[in-house]
Design a protein around this motif. Structure first.
Motif, PDB file in Angstrom:
ATOM      1  N   UNK A  33       0.830  -1.204   0.000  1.00 55.67           N
ATOM      2  CA  UNK A  33       0.000   0.000   0.000  1.00 55.67           C
ATOM      3  C   UNK A  33       0.867   1.259   0.000  1.00 55.67           C
ATOM      4  N   UNK A  34       1.834   1.303   0.929  1.00 58.56           N
ATOM      5  CA  UNK A  34       2.667   2.498   1.059  1.00 58.56           C
ATOM      6  C   UNK A  34       3.578   2.691  -0.153  1.00 58.56           C
ATOM      7  N   UNK A  35       4.102   1.613  -0.673  1.00 61.47           N
ATOM      8  CA  UNK A  35       4.962   1.724  -1.858  1.00 61.47           C
ATOM      9  C   UNK A  35       4.190   2.282  -3.031  1.00 61.47           C
ATOM     10  N   UNK A  36       2.956   1.840  -3.146  1.00 61.54           N
ATOM     11  CA  UNK A  36       2.103   2.317  -4.227  1.00 61.54           C
ATOM     12  C   UNK A  36       1.881   3.827  -4.123  1.00 61.54           C
ATOM     13  N   UNK A  37       1.550   4.283  -2.894  1.00 59.99           N
ATOM     14  CA  UNK A  37       1.364   5.718  -2.662  1.00 59.99           C
ATOM     15  C   UNK A  37       2.664   6.461  -2.975  1.00 59.99           C
ATOM     16  N   UNK A  38       3.765   5.897  -2.512  1.00 60.85           N
ATOM     17  CA  UNK A  38       5.077   6.524  -2.699  1.00 60.85           C
ATOM     18  C   UNK A  38       5.379   6.717  -4.190  1.00 60.85           C
ATOM     19  N   UNK A  39       5.132   5.689  -4.972  1.00 60.51           N
ATOM     20  CA  UNK A  39       5.398   5.772  -6.414  1.00 60.51           C
ATOM     21  C   UNK A  39       4.527   6.831  -7.064  1.00 60.51           C
ATOM     22  N   UNK A  40       3.265   6.873  -6.650  1.00 64.04           N
ATOM     23  CA  UNK A  40       2.342   7.872  -7.221  1.00 64.04           C
ATOM     24  C   UNK A  40       2.832   9.281  -6.911  1.00 64.04           C
ATOM     25  N   UNK A  41       3.262   9.485  -5.668  1.00 62.79           N
ATOM     26  CA  UNK A  41       3.716  10.830  -5.289  1.00 62.79           C
ATOM     27  C   UNK A  41       5.059  11.169  -5.925  1.00 62.79           C
ATOM     28  N   UNK A  42       5.837  10.159  -6.175  1.00 61.32           N
ATOM     29  CA  UNK A  42       7.124  10.398  -6.828  1.00 61.32           C
ATOM     30  C   UNK A  42       6.939  10.969  -8.229  1.00 61.32           C
ATOM     31  N   UNK A  43       5.816  10.638  -8.832  1.00 54.46           N
ATOM     32  CA  UNK A  43       5.594  11.102 -10.206  1.00 54.46           C
ATOM     33  C   UNK A  43       5.422  12.623 -10.290  1.00 54.46           C
ATOM     34  N   UNK A  88      -6.479  13.656  -1.045  1.00 48.46           N
ATOM     35  CA  UNK A  88      -7.403  12.702  -1.637  1.00 48.46           C
ATOM     36  C   UNK A  88      -7.201  11.294  -1.070  1.00 48.46           C
ATOM     37  N   UNK A  89      -5.946  10.894  -0.908  1.00 47.13           N
ATOM     38  CA  UNK A  89      -5.686   9.575  -0.315  1.00 47.13           C
ATOM     39  C   UNK A  89      -6.274   9.515   1.093  1.00 47.13           C
ATOM     40  N   UNK A  90      -6.112  10.629   1.811  1.00 53.06           N
ATOM     41  CA  UNK A  90      -6.666  10.691   3.166  1.00 53.06           C
ATOM     42  C   UNK A  90      -8.156  10.358   3.145  1.00 53.06           C
ATOM     43  N   UNK A  91      -8.859  11.011   2.246  1.00 55.67           N
ATOM     44  CA  UNK A  91     -10.297  10.793   2.130  1.00 55.67           C
ATOM     45  C   UNK A  91     -10.621   9.367   1.709  1.00 55.67           C
ATOM     46  N   UNK A  92      -9.851   8.869   0.745  1.00 57.47           N
ATOM     47  CA  UNK A  92     -10.126   7.538   0.199  1.00 57.47           C
ATOM     48  C   UNK A  92      -9.856   6.409   1.178  1.00 57.47           C
ATOM     49  N   UNK A  93      -8.826   6.578   2.008  1.00 61.25           N
ATOM     50  CA  UNK A  93      -8.374   5.429   2.801  1.00 61.25           C
ATOM     51  C   UNK A  93      -8.552   5.573   4.307  1.00 61.25           C
ATOM     52  N   UNK A  94      -9.140   6.679   4.740  1.00 63.44           N
ATOM     53  CA  UNK A  94      -9.300   6.898   6.171  1.00 63.44           C
ATOM     54  C   UNK A  94     -10.117   5.781   6.816  1.00 63.44           C
ATOM     55  N   UNK A  95     -11.195   5.421   6.151  1.00 64.81           N
ATOM     56  CA  UNK A  95     -12.075   4.407   6.721  1.00 64.81           C
ATOM     57  C   UNK A  95     -11.406   3.046   6.818  1.00 64.81           C
ATOM     58  N   UNK A  96     -10.463   2.822   5.941  1.00 67.81           N
ATOM     59  CA  UNK A  96      -9.764   1.541   5.954  1.00 67.81           C
ATOM     60  C   UNK A  96      -8.671   1.496   7.022  1.00 67.81           C
ATOM     61  N   UNK A  97      -8.472   2.621   7.740  1.00 68.04           N
ATOM     62  CA  UNK A  97      -7.509   2.624   8.846  1.00 68.04           C
ATOM     63  C   UNK A  97      -6.183   3.318   8.561  1.00 68.04           C
ATOM     64  N   UNK A  98      -6.122   4.092   7.484  1.00 67.10           N
ATOM     65  CA  UNK A  98      -4.861   4.774   7.142  1.00 67.10           C
ATOM     66  C   UNK A  98      -4.909   6.256   7.473  1.00 67.10           C
ATOM     67  N   UNK A  99      -3.795   6.767   7.972  1.00 65.92           N
ATOM     68  CA  UNK A  99      -3.703   8.204   8.257  1.00 65.92           C
ATOM     69  C   UNK A  99      -2.454   8.771   7.593  1.00 65.92           C
ATOM     70  N   UNK A 100      -2.583   9.955   7.029  1.00 68.08           N
ATOM     71  CA  UNK A 100      -1.460  10.593   6.334  1.00 68.08           C
ATOM     72  C   UNK A 100      -1.081  11.887   7.040  1.00 68.08           C
ATOM     73  N   UNK A 101       0.205  12.073   7.269  1.00 70.89           N
ATOM     74  CA  UNK A 101       0.656  13.308   7.906  1.00 70.89           C
ATOM     75  C   UNK A 101       1.762  13.941   7.070  1.00 70.89           C
TER      76      UNK A 101
END
Lengths: 92, 267
Positions: free
Chosen positions: B186-196, B240-253
């Motif tokens: 999950x985190x690697x995927x987010x990381x790659x997206x943000x790297x773009x 947007x990730x915050x909104x999408x994944x908050x319910x699934x238990x993820x928090x972004x800071x």
């Protein structure tokens, strides 16, 4: 406020600062006499680590409060006057 | 006058025409000042060598939390302030030189590298992203819907009873392993997206709960070097990730912009 401004104004905890300034700044070799490479954060006091910078600023700049309270008094005076236009008009 | 030099950062001399903010140095007494050396100007303050020996500093860092807090904040605030005015190569906490000569010599040796670094940093910003997660919640999802776990369950269900007992015991271990894999994916995927949208992205060590004081676990710690015009897109994506994944238990800071500590190191 934009997202950026909100984030920029957010309190930063000491842990976030240490995470950055102890981790990876530039390490120029040479006559550098001190480099604190690995401070083991685990042994540091958690309460202090998660304390935010704002708390520290307030603590350090205690003198500012005097200015603020003077400013506050002035503001309040101005507000008091503004809130009593009727009394003044009666006096006239 | 103290005879050690505390180095906060290096800036291009071409930008040094802009006056320094009036800031007290590391000891709270001496002012910070510029030390020009051809194209590179060092921003430093004097420190008394007796009061700030290597021993004293190490001892303070490890045993005097209040001191560390105050000084770390001083370093951060000073460099942050400088970074607002200049293109800066920020130095690590407590970088000290014996004297002007040793500092000049080091700067000279790294002249070319510094020039390249200034060019790289100009117009770019460093941002930090930490991802936290609720392990229990994600474990639940893994346990319910992870294909590996599902397959294992089916496999166990057809086994004789005695075997089932032992296999079920092993299940928990398998779920924990899948949980870690899932978190990394999950985190690697987010990381790659943000790297773009970034120039560079790099992964840092995560901290334990004993250091963050949070009930969620830190799953990811990363820094990005972003061209200033991309910062908004970057932040919007994170939101947007915050909104999408908050319910699934993820928090972004997210935090930033930081002085570019991670993208100005010399190899």
């Amino acid at each position: 406020m934009t997202v950026r401004e909100t984030i920029e104004n957010k309190d930063i905890a000491l842990i976030d600062i240490l995470d950055v300034i102890l981790d990876k700044g530039v390490a120029i070799k040479g006559d550098l006499i001190i480099s604190i490479a690995g401070v083991d954060l685990v042994y540091l006091d958690l309460r202090v680590l998660i304390s935010s910078v704002e708390t520290l600023v307030q603590h350090k700049q205690g003198t500012r409060k005097i200015i603020n309270s003077e400013q506050f008094d002035r503001d309040r005076e101005a507000l008091d006057h503004a809130a009593q236009p009727d009394e003044w008009s009666h006096q006239r | 006058m103290g005879d050690l030099l505390y180095l906060y950062g290096l800036i291009p001399t071409s930008e040094a025409t802009h006056p320094l903010p009036s800031v007290k140095g590391f000891d709270g007494e001496h002012e910070i000042f510029m030390l020009p050396n051809e194209d590179v100007t060092a921003i430093v303050c004097h420190l008394d060598h007796a009061a700030y020996s290597e021993e004293t500093i190490s001892d303070k860092i490890n045993n005097d939390m209040e001191w560390l807090q105050e000084k770390a904040f001083h370093h951060h605030e000073t460099v942050q302030q400088l970074a607002k005015q200049y293109t800066i190569v920020p130095l690590k906490f407590c970088t000290l030189y014996k004297n002007e000569e040793s500092l000049r010599e080091t700067v000279n040796k790294n002249k070319t590298k510094l020039k390249e670094t200034f060019e790289l940093l100009d117009g770019n910003e460093e941002w930090n992203l930490k991802i936290y997660c609720d392990d229990e919640q994600i474990k639940q999802q893994v346990s319910e819907s992870n294909p590996v776990i599902k397959a294992k369950r089916e496999e166990i269900s057809v086994l004789p009873r005695g075997r089932q007992f032992f296999e079920k015991k092993k299940m928990d271990e398998l779920i924990n392993q899948e949980l870690e894999d899932e978190k990394n994916r999950f985190c690697e995927d987010i990381h790659e997206k943000l790297k773009s949208v970034s120039l560079y992205g790099s992964i840092k060590k995560t901290w334990g709960k004993d250091v963050t004081g949070r009930k969620e676990k830190m799953a990811w710690n990363s820094v990005f070097l972003l061209p200033s015009p991309n910062v908004e897109t970057f932040l919007n994506n994170v939101e947007q990730y915050e909104g999408d994944f908050e319910e699934a238990g993820w928090k972004f800071e997210v935090s930033g912009p930081w002085p570019p500590y991670h993208f100005s190191s010399f190899s």
